[in-house]
Design a protein around this motif. Structure first.
Motif, PDB file in Angstrom:
ATOM      1  N   THR A   1     -57.829   2.902  69.635  1.00 12.41           N
ATOM      2  CA  THR A   1     -57.362   4.220  70.087  1.00 12.41           C
ATOM      3  C   THR A   1     -56.554   4.854  68.970  1.00 12.41           C
ATOM      4  OG1 THR A   1     -55.771   5.380  71.525  1.00 12.41           O
ATOM      5  CG2 THR A   1     -55.460   3.024  71.322  1.00 12.41           C
ATOM      6  N   ILE A   2     -56.697   6.161  68.803  1.00 19.74           N
ATOM      7  CA  ILE A   2     -55.931   6.799  67.730  1.00 19.74           C
ATOM      8  C   ILE A   2     -54.441   6.861  68.075  1.00 19.74           C
ATOM      9  CG2 ILE A   2     -57.872   8.200  66.906  1.00 19.74           C
ATOM     10  CD1 ILE A   2     -56.273  10.633  68.227  1.00 19.74           C
ATOM     11  N   ASP A   3     -54.111   6.673  69.361  1.00 18.40           N
ATOM     12  CA  ASP A   3     -52.715   6.844  69.794  1.00 18.40           C
ATOM     13  C   ASP A   3     -51.771   5.722  69.372  1.00 18.40           C
ATOM     14  OD1 ASP A   3     -53.546   9.149  70.976  1.00 18.40           O
ATOM     15  OD2 ASP A   3     -53.352   8.453  73.047  1.00 18.40           O
TER      16      ASP A   3
ATOM     17  N   ARG B   1     -65.045   7.960  80.021  1.00 22.65           N
ATOM     18  CA  ARG B   1     -63.916   7.536  80.870  1.00 22.65           C
ATOM     19  C   ARG B   1     -64.468   7.431  82.285  1.00 22.65           C
ATOM     20  NH1 ARG B   1     -59.534   8.249  77.418  1.00 22.65           N
ATOM     21  NH2 ARG B   1     -59.610  10.054  76.041  1.00 22.65           N
TER      22      ARG B   1
ATOM     23  N   GLU C   1     -48.364  16.032  72.011  1.00 24.26           N
ATOM     24  CA  GLU C   1     -48.910  16.769  73.164  1.00 24.26           C
ATOM     25  C   GLU C   1     -48.233  16.362  74.474  1.00 24.26           C
ATOM     26  OE1 GLU C   1     -52.987  15.863  74.210  1.00 24.26           O
ATOM     27  OE2 GLU C   1     -52.779  13.790  73.603  1.00 24.26           O
TER      28      GLU C   1
ATOM     29  N   GLY D   1     -61.189   7.082  74.759  1.00 22.50           N
ATOM     30  CA  GLY D   1     -61.379   8.016  73.642  1.00 22.50           C
ATOM     31  C   GLY D   1     -61.938   7.270  72.435  1.00 22.50           C
TER      32      GLY D   1
ATOM     33  N   ARG E   1     -59.667  12.876  66.076  1.00 19.54           N
ATOM     34  CA  ARG E   1     -60.410  11.692  66.529  1.00 19.54           C
ATOM     35  C   ARG E   1     -61.656  11.408  65.692  1.00 19.54           C
ATOM     36  NH1 ARG E   1     -59.926  11.750  72.661  1.00 19.54           N
ATOM     37  NH2 ARG E   1     -62.172  11.960  72.736  1.00 19.54           N
TER      38      ARG E   1
ATOM     39  N   HIS F   1     -59.179  17.708  68.665  1.00 16.96           N
ATOM     40  CA  HIS F   1     -60.081  16.572  68.480  1.00 16.96           C
ATOM     41  C   HIS F   1     -60.492  16.301  67.032  1.00 16.96           C
ATOM     42  CE1 HIS F   1     -60.188  16.998  72.805  1.00 16.96           C
ATOM     43  NE2 HIS F   1     -60.632  15.758  72.853  1.00 16.96           N
TER      44      HIS F   1
ATOM     45  N   MET G   1     -52.075  14.743  68.855  1.00 15.47           N
ATOM     46  CA  MET G   1     -52.409  13.962  70.052  1.00 15.47           C
ATOM     47  C   MET G   1     -51.378  12.867  70.308  1.00 15.47           C
ATOM     48  SD  MET G   1     -56.512  13.636  70.363  1.00 15.47           S
ATOM     49  CE  MET G   1     -57.462  14.965  71.101  1.00 15.47           C
ATOM     50  N   GLY G   2     -51.445  12.345  71.500  1.00 12.48           N
ATOM     51  CA  GLY G   2     -50.484  11.318  71.926  1.00 12.48           C
ATOM     52  C   GLY G   2     -49.930  11.724  73.270  1.00 12.48           C
ATOM     53  N   ARG G   3     -50.699  11.419  74.319  1.00 12.83           N
ATOM     54  CA  ARG G   3     -50.345  11.847  75.679  1.00 12.83           C
ATOM     55  C   ARG G   3     -49.050  11.206  76.141  1.00 12.83           C
ATOM     56  NH1 ARG G   3     -55.750  11.816  78.851  1.00 12.83           N
ATOM     57  NH2 ARG G   3     -55.834   9.832  77.791  1.00 12.83           N
TER      58      ARG G   3
HETATM   59  O1  F6P Z   1     -57.987   8.690  72.927  1.00 11.82           O
HETATM   60  C1  F6P Z   1     -56.683   9.097  73.080  1.00 11.82           C
HETATM   61  C2  F6P Z   1     -56.642  10.602  73.181  1.00 11.82           C
HETATM   62  O2  F6P Z   1     -57.144  11.175  71.996  1.00 11.82           O
HETATM   63  C3  F6P Z   1     -55.266  11.123  73.487  1.00 11.82           C
HETATM   64  O3  F6P Z   1     -54.459  11.276  72.339  1.00 11.82           O
HETATM   65  C4  F6P Z   1     -55.594  12.429  74.161  1.00 11.82           C
HETATM   66  O4  F6P Z   1     -54.558  12.795  75.023  1.00 11.82           O
HETATM   67  C5  F6P Z   1     -56.841  12.126  74.913  1.00 11.82           C
HETATM   68  O5  F6P Z   1     -57.440  11.047  74.253  1.00 11.82           O
HETATM   69  C6  F6P Z   1     -57.813  13.250  75.032  1.00 11.82           C
HETATM   70  O6  F6P Z   1     -58.916  12.806  75.751  1.00 11.82           O
HETATM   71  P1  F6P Z   1     -60.230  13.646  76.015  1.00 11.82           P
HETATM   72  O7  F6P Z   1     -60.958  13.748  74.712  1.00 11.82           O
HETATM   73  O8  F6P Z   1     -60.971  12.838  77.024  1.00 11.82           O
HETATM   74  O9  F6P Z   1     -59.798  14.973  76.525  1.00 11.82           O
END
Ligand code: F6P
Length: 324
Positions: A126-128, A72, A222, A11, A255, A252, A170-172
């Motif tokens: 990464t923003i996470d 990715r 999230e 990301g 981001r 987003h 965000m924050g998987r």
């Molecule tokens: O880069 C990290 C992140 O923003 C996570 O917080 C989020 O779950 C994921 O990427 C979303 O990714 P994408 O934009 O590929 O759906």
């Protein structure tokens, strides 16, 4: 060392451009050719690159996103994909490789260095903020500020309508953004993946907090075990009759945007430190930061440990709750 390959991967994160700029300028000043591959590992597999110049990185310190593009790549996870990448790196005489990204990016880099024996350095972007071994990742500070600003706005409308809002951030896998934005925005509650969520308990707590108040905000990571803001709202509804509730998914917007001063400084320092480390013969490490101090730790250590937010911060929030 004559040529250093650079990618941004995973990301995107605000500050990646500041980091690329620092790497490119430092390289050029040392007579090293900085080679930027487009769209992360995809560009390495497809041999899509350009030799970067001062002109390419002029006036990008303030830009969000990444001028190199990101992706990715599933193909890079395969042996065949990596063989293509290795062939291209060899063909282009790349002596070392710097990758800016998250956990997945580093795992890829680590495998690459084993299979090709090329010096590799990872820079956490990464923003996470979910990378072990560093207090800060590039982009996290900016994202946190974006979230806090958004929650402030939601608070205005929540108060006007006497509503409870579930705001998804965000924050998987990690609750860094959620926990710290909850503290900074004065949220009444926060739900993070590091803690089991009990919907009934959240409902009872919300009712207590909402007594006499015009609004309540619950920040939902999230990756919470009970789901995102939409799911949480539908699960809690049966326990909250008579309350006006809404959810909002920030998505987003977290981001994008101009990197904060903090992220620009972090990214610039980390980029320069990465080149300096390579020149000093250091490789297969990630650049990290403890407080204001930059450090290196093995990529293996960074990718084989879990980054966890400081859970004592949750206590801070709990101690501010209305208890009766
Ligand atoms: O880069 C990290 C992140 O923003 C996570 O917080 C989020 O779950 C994921 O990427 C979303 O990714 P994408 O934009 O590929 O759906």
């Amino acid at each position: 060392m004559k040529k250093i390959g650079i990618i941004t991967s995973g990301g995107d994160a605000p500050g990646m451009n500041a980091c690329v700029r620092a790497i490119v300028k430092f390289c050029l000043n040392k007579n090293i050719v900085p080679v930027g591959f487009r769209d992360g590992y995809k560009g390495v597999i497809e041999n899509d690159f350009c030799n970067l110049t001062f002109k390419d990185v002029n006036n990008i310190v303030q830009q969000g996103g990444t001028i190199l593009g990101t992706y990715r790549s599933e193909e890079f996870k395969t042996v065949e994909g990596r063989q293509k990448a290795i062939a291209n790196l060899t063909k282009n005489d790349i002596d070392a490789f710097i990758c800016i990204g998250g956990d997945g990016t580093f795992t890829g880099a680590s495998i690459l260095s084993q299979e090709m024996n090329i010096p590799v350095i990872g820079i956490p972007g990464t923003i996470d903020n979910d990378i072990f071994g560093t207090d800060h990742t590039i982009g996290y500070d900016t994202a946190l500020n974006t979230v806090v600003e958004a929650v402030d706005r939601i608070r205005d409308t929540a108060g006007s309508h006497k509503r409870i809002f579930f705001v998804e951030v965000m924050g998987r896998n990690a609750g860094f953004i959620a926990l710290n934005s909850a503290i900074a925005s004065g949220a009444e509650s926060v739900l993070i993946p590091e803690e089991v969520t009990d919907i009934k308990e959240v409902a009872n707590d919300l009712k207590r907090q909402n007594k006499g108040a015009r609004s309540s905000i619950v920040i939902v990571a999230e990756g919470d075990d009970e789901g995102g803001a939409k799911e949480i709202l539908s699960k809690i509804k049966p326990y909250m009759e008579g309350y006006s509730m809404r959810y909002s998914i920030l998505g987003h917007i977290q981001r994008g945007g101009r990197p904060s001063a903090f992220d620009r400084m972090l990214a610039t320092r980390m980029g320069a430190f990465a080149v300096e480390s390579l020149l000093n013969g250091i490789s297969n490490v990630m650049i990290g930061a403890k407080g204001d101090q930059l450090l290196t730790l093995s990529i293996h250590e960074a990718t084989h440990n879990l980054a966890k937010p400081d859970m004592s911060k949750l206590e801070v929030l709990h101690n501010l709750r209305t208890s009766n």
